[in-house]
Design an enzyme around this catalytic site. Structure first.
Site, mmCIF file in Angstrom:
data_model
loop_
_atom_site.group_PDB
_atom_site.id
_atom_site.type_symbol
_atom_site.label_atom_id
_atom_site.label_comp_id
_atom_site.label_asym_id
_atom_site.label_seq_id
_atom_site.Cartn_x
_atom_site.Cartn_y
_atom_site.Cartn_z
ATOM 1 N N CYS A 174 20.325 19.768 11.986
ATOM 2 C CA CYS A 174 21.231 19.984 11.146
ATOM 3 C C CYS A 174 21.649 18.908 10.149
ATOM 4 C CB CYS A 174 22.860 20.169 11.597
ATOM 5 S SG CYS A 174 23.009 21.670 12.834
ATOM 6 N N ARG A 176 15.871 18.739 8.410
ATOM 7 C CA ARG A 176 16.620 18.817 9.849
ATOM 8 C C ARG A 176 17.117 20.055 10.374
ATOM 9 N NH1 ARG A 176 18.454 13.285 10.725
ATOM 10 N NH2 ARG A 176 19.958 14.090 12.148
ATOM 11 N N TRP A 192 20.627 23.946 12.034
ATOM 12 C CA TRP A 192 19.687 24.505 13.108
ATOM 13 C C TRP A 192 20.626 25.118 14.273
ATOM 14 C CZ3 TRP A 192 18.592 23.625 18.147
ATOM 15 C CH2 TRP A 192 17.162 24.183 18.548
ATOM 16 N N ASN A 228 27.497 18.394 13.186
ATOM 17 C CA ASN A 228 26.020 18.211 13.733
ATOM 18 C C ASN A 228 26.015 17.664 15.314
ATOM 19 O OD1 ASN A 228 23.297 17.958 14.384
ATOM 20 N ND2 ASN A 228 23.237 15.966 13.254
ATOM 21 N N GLY A 229 25.490 18.632 16.019
ATOM 22 C CA GLY A 229 25.655 18.186 17.621
ATOM 23 C C GLY A 229 26.357 19.170 18.338
ATOM 24 N N GLU A 262 -2.194 17.287 21.605
ATOM 25 C CA GLU A 262 -1.437 17.151 20.079
ATOM 26 C C GLU A 262 -2.105 18.016 19.207
ATOM 27 O OE1 GLU A 262 0.990 15.898 19.042
ATOM 28 O OE2 GLU A 262 0.694 15.335 16.903
ATOM 29 N N LYS A 317 0.013 20.858 17.268
ATOM 30 C CA LYS A 317 0.245 20.991 15.755
ATOM 31 C C LYS A 317 -0.201 22.527 15.353
ATOM 32 C CE LYS A 317 1.853 18.264 14.874
ATOM 33 N NZ LYS A 317 2.025 17.186 15.499
ATOM 34 N N GLU A 322 2.700 24.838 16.398
ATOM 35 C CA GLU A 322 4.051 24.691 15.688
ATOM 36 C C GLU A 322 4.035 25.092 14.252
ATOM 37 O OE1 GLU A 322 5.976 20.717 15.550
ATOM 38 O OE2 GLU A 322 3.928 20.026 15.593
ATOM 39 N N HIS A 371 -10.575 25.539 36.308
ATOM 40 C CA HIS A 371 -9.862 25.764 37.302
ATOM 41 C C HIS A 371 -8.454 26.833 36.695
ATOM 42 C CE1 HIS A 371 -11.034 22.542 39.773
ATOM 43 N NE2 HIS A 371 -10.978 21.864 38.824
ATOM 44 N N LYS A 427 13.491 18.807 12.557
ATOM 45 C CA LYS A 427 12.528 17.532 12.497
ATOM 46 C C LYS A 427 13.249 16.591 13.612
ATOM 47 C CE LYS A 427 9.515 14.519 11.033
ATOM 48 N NZ LYS A 427 8.260 14.728 11.765
#
Ligand code: M6R
Length: 612
Positions: A2, A27, A73, A99-100, A485, A489, A492, A508, A607
């Site tokens: 947010c 955000r 968000w 926000n929160g 990583e 990438k 996402e 395995h 973000k």
């Protein structure tokens, strides 16, 4: 998570708010809204992005010099117009952006429902504004007092701004565990989740601390109090950010710009720390706590997402070079699993944003057990940077694309320098090798630059694989975290299912997934276990998997074995993540663009993850 922006001054608030909101859109971007005071309260909101908000407002009335806006968000309640912020109080006299997460909102809501309040949305935020108005009216207190009293009842995290139709010349802002910064201009104030919307108006800012309230009034100086009504003197800091850093500068996406910035951002991370002529590497920000690190019983690294992958590289580096035991933990697991921590432990918290809620909570836990906390953050003045005993900023510059790229290589650069410094101080590395590694590190930005020249070739590769539904990323040693990583990438931003695995672990289980439709990206730049990687490639080929190999320049053995190969400049094994991650970033980027995905704002993501 947010974005919050608010304005009070002499200019029209609406254009300032919309521009600011655009800068905060990374955000969160599932819905957006704005409220402006102009005799009446004008409040508009939509499901969707800021552009959709602007389009839906069109030529409707937006005049007024006090207002606030929000990009969301979703946590409580699906993304829709009703759940979007701002939220009205019951009488529509007050409005709030938040926000929160208000963790005890269910209990608070129950109380308010008993008293006959009706709620429009499913959000925790609406509960808070109802509570504030309830207190204001029933306890006959002013807006600031009502906010103070309400926040004392709140458990959870908040960054809020409240405006009132009855008090049109005041903005009340408060924070706890969610960032909030106040910009001070000439006869005007700005409030925002971070400095991005403020920088073009003023460089004088005040960062609010937890449980502080800012009282922002027309023609009056900024006033700060705690929620317990203790007055605080605002501490004005200078922003060191310039506008070009938060703009795309001709690139199609922030992500691409940030990938291409890496030669510079890595150099900036090393600036003043790697003194090649003197044969020194030192991290100034942690010098006071260096002895703690040197004598640490063990080092714990806590982080989330990409920062956790950098932490894994850190584990390999510190154990190999400085011979100190290291454990790497997901902050979200660490904070709840009752870990054994004591005063001889040093915890390194890694975070690009410096606001990740789980990482922050892990820090608080470790601190309460007496551990020394070192931060590796990108955002200057962020909550994590302020919660740690000491730390090193990565100096990568603002990272706007949701997918972390330059922040990762900057974090790894700091960890490389830390490991080398500790090795030097502990005498665990022959000096000749130490100096050789410093020289090689100094040349890494040029090698990254050379790797970026592969962009067109990688784009062509992405054209071949853009319709894949799965992908495997394999790596060993320093390339194992890079495999993780690379897979993160890809998933996402392109929504292709991808898994990163240690190459030898494949047999395995994941080997069962391999068939002629499975692209397998193999990171094969290791020198020490080269033959083992060759064997792993053969295992994939025997099952008809398609090999895309990242190899050192001139490597014909794997080059010929692989279906496709990308040759990158060779470097010392401990620095390989700084090089081998670059083609994977470019590959994900082009895959996502070719699939028509929104690269900078992938679905469901934000973000900085300021909620648990
Ligand atoms: O700001 P942080 O480094 O603490 O963020 C941690 C993760 O949320 C972040 O790395 C996330 O995984 C990125 N989207 C990855 O690209």
């Amino acid at each position: 998570m947010c974005g919050i922006v608010a304005y009070l001054g002499e200019r029209q608030a609406y254009p300032i708010l919309m521009k600011g909101l655009k800068r905060l859109e990374y955000r969160g971007y599932d819905s957006a809204g704005v409220a402006i005071l102009d005799g009446e309260m004008l409040l508009y909101k939509v499901k969707g992005k800021v552009a959709e908000l602007v389009a839906s407002i069109g030529k409707k009335k937006t005049s007024g010099t006090v207002g606030m806006a929000h990009t969301r968000w979703a946590t409580h309640g699906e993304p829709n117009e009703i759940n979007a912020h701002p939220h009205y109080s019951p009488t529509h006299n007050l409005a709030i952006i938040h926000n929160g997460i208000i963790e005890n909102y269910v209990a608070l809501k129950k109380e308010l429902l008993k008293r006959g309040y009706i709620f429009q949305s499913e959000t925790d935020t609406e509960v808070l504004i109802h509570l504030i108005e309830d207190i204001k009216l029933n306890e006959r207190v002013d807006l600031v007092n009502a906010v103070q009293i309400a926040l004392k009842q709140v458990i959870g995290a908040y960054a809020i701004v409240v405006i009132s139709k009855d008090d049109p010349d005041i903005l009340v802002a408060a924070r706890k565990s969610s960032p909030l910064v106040i910009g001070i201009g000439k006869k005007e104030f700005f409030v925002a989740s971070d400095a991005a919307p403020i920088i073009e108006h003023t460089s004088d800012v005040v960062y609010l601390n937890d449980e502080e309230i800012a009282i922002i009034q027309k023609n009056k100086p900024l006033k700060i109090k705690t929620i317990s009504d203790i007055e605080r003197t605002p501490y004005i800091e200078k922003l060191e950010l310039n506008l070009s850093k938060i703009e795309k500068s001709g690139f199609e996406h922030f992500m691409l710009k940030e990938i291409f910035e890496q030669p510079h951002s890595i150099r900036d991370s090393m600036r003043g720390r790697l003194k090649i002529n003197e044969g020194i590497v030192a991290l100034g920000g942690i010098l006071d706590y260096e002895q703690k690190l040197i004598n640490a019983r063990r080092i714990l690294i806590v982080a989330c997402g990409t920062s956790w992958h950098a932490g894994l590289v850190g584990e390999y580096l510190i154990e190999e070079l400085a011979r100190i035991p290291v454990e790497v933990e997901y902050a979200s697991e660490f904070r709840y699993r009752k870990p054994v921590i004591n005063e001889e432990d040093v915890v390194i918290a890694i975070s690009q944003s410096g606001e990740t809620a789980d990482t922050l909570a892990a820090i608080e836990l470790a601190k309460s057990k007496g551990a020394t906390i070192i931060g590796i953050c990108n955002v200057v003045g962020s909550s994590i940077a302020r919660a740690t005993h000491a730390g090193s900023y990565t100096h990568a510059g603002p990272e706007i694309g949701v997918a972390s790229t330059k922040a990762f290589t900057a974090q790894v650069t700091i960890l490389v320098m830390l490991a080398l410094r500790l090795a030097y101080k502990r005498g665990t590395l022959p000096m000749s090798q130490f100096y050789q590694l410093l020289n090689e590190l100094d040349g890494i930005p040029e090698k990254v630059e050379k790797t970026l020249l592969l962009n067109d070739k990688i784009k062509k590769l992405a054209e071949i694989f853009k319709d894949s539904t799965n992908a495997l990323y394999l790596g060993r040693g320093y390339n194992f975290p890079v495999a993780l990583e690379g897979a993160l990438k890809l998933k996402e931003i392109s929504y292709i299912h991808a898994e990163g695995y240690p190459a030898a672990e494949m047999k395995h289980g994941p080997i069962a997934l391999i068939d002629e439709n499975m692209p397998v990206v193999v990171l094969a730049t290791n020198k020490t276990i080269y033959d083992k990687v060759v064997t792993n490639i053969q295992e994939v080929k025997a099952r008809k998997g398609i090999i895309i190999a990242i190899v050192n320049e001139g490597d014909k053995t794997i080059g010929e074995m692989a279906d496709y190969s990308i040759e990158v400049p060779e470097t010392e094994e401990i620095f390989t993540p700084l090089i081998s991650t670059i083609p994977l970033q470019l590959f994900s980027y082009h895959m996502a663009v070719l699939r028509g995905c929104n690269v900078d704002q992938p679905r469901n993501l934000a973000k900085s993850v300021t909620v648990e």
